[in-house]
Design an enzyme around this catalytic site. Structure first.
Site, PDB file in Angstrom:
ATOM      1  N   THR A 179       0.851  -1.179   0.000  1.00 35.83           N
ATOM      2  CA  THR A 179       0.000   0.000   0.000  1.00 35.83           C
ATOM      3  C   THR A 179       0.892   1.236   0.000  1.00 35.83           C
ATOM      4  OG1 THR A 179      -1.878   1.074   1.077  1.00 35.83           O
ATOM      5  CG2 THR A 179      -0.236   0.091   2.543  1.00 35.83           C
ATOM      6  N   HIS A 229       2.240 -11.726  14.006  1.00 31.59           N
ATOM      7  CA  HIS A 229       3.369 -12.238  14.784  1.00 31.59           C
ATOM      8  C   HIS A 229       3.251 -13.736  15.052  1.00 31.59           C
ATOM      9  CE1 HIS A 229       6.911 -11.849  17.199  1.00 31.59           C
ATOM     10  NE2 HIS A 229       6.805 -10.533  17.285  1.00 31.59           N
TER      11      HIS A 229
END
Length: 169
Positions: free
Chosen positions: A88, A140
């Site tokens: 992005t 994560h």
């Protein structure tokens, strides 16, 4: 160039190009990179398929076709599905830094930001250089913090010296 650099590093670092499906980790041996496109009705992220095997002009052409279709409301569901990683670019709106939001089920997204002249130290002297911040948000559970930093460093090196990308090495 960002898509090509990311594709190269994604294939070197399969954990950044993976996602969780239930209890399983799914790894990809290809890079389908979703490109965030601003439209009159909001942001869409259609993927460019197999970026790792495309030449620069083919990537650019694919992005242009997807952007034109997105802005005219003609993207199909098939053209919107898939994607193993997203890029992005808030920088086109003037963003100097942001935290990109994951495009699930993907595990990582690269945020590019505005290029702004900044003072930096070069060989012991303060110089004005164009600088751009890159940010990566990641899941994560899939990607370790050290892997995310390694990914960004590898992408940075390719962007600063794109010879290997240009020669397709």
């Amino acid at each position: 160039i960002f898509a090509k650099a990311c594709a190269k590093v994604l294939l070197e670092m399969p954990e950044v190009n993976a996602f969780i499906d239930g209890e399983d980790f799914i790894y990809h041996d290809y890079a389908d990179i979703s490109i965030a496109i601003s439209t009159p009705t909001g942001l869409v992220v259609p993927p460019v398929k197999n970026v790792e095997s495309l030449k620069f002009h083919e990537i650019e052409q694919a992005i242009k076709i997807l952007a034109d279709k997105a802005r005219s409301g003609k993207l199909t569901l098939d053209e919107m599905s898939g994607g193993t990683f997203t890029i992005t670019n808030g920088g086109i709106f003037g963003s100097m830094m942001s935290t990109p939001i994951l495009n699930e089920p993907q595990s990582a997204i690269l945020g590019m930001h505005a290029i702004i002249e900044r003072p930096v130290v070069v060989a012991g002297e303060i110089k004005i250089r164009p600088m751009m911040y890159l940010a990566m948000s990641y899941d994560h559970r899939v990607i370790d913090g050290s892997s995310s930093v390694t990914f960004l460093v590898k992408v940075k090196k390719l962007l600063e010296d794109p010879t290997t990308l240009l020669l397709d090495l």
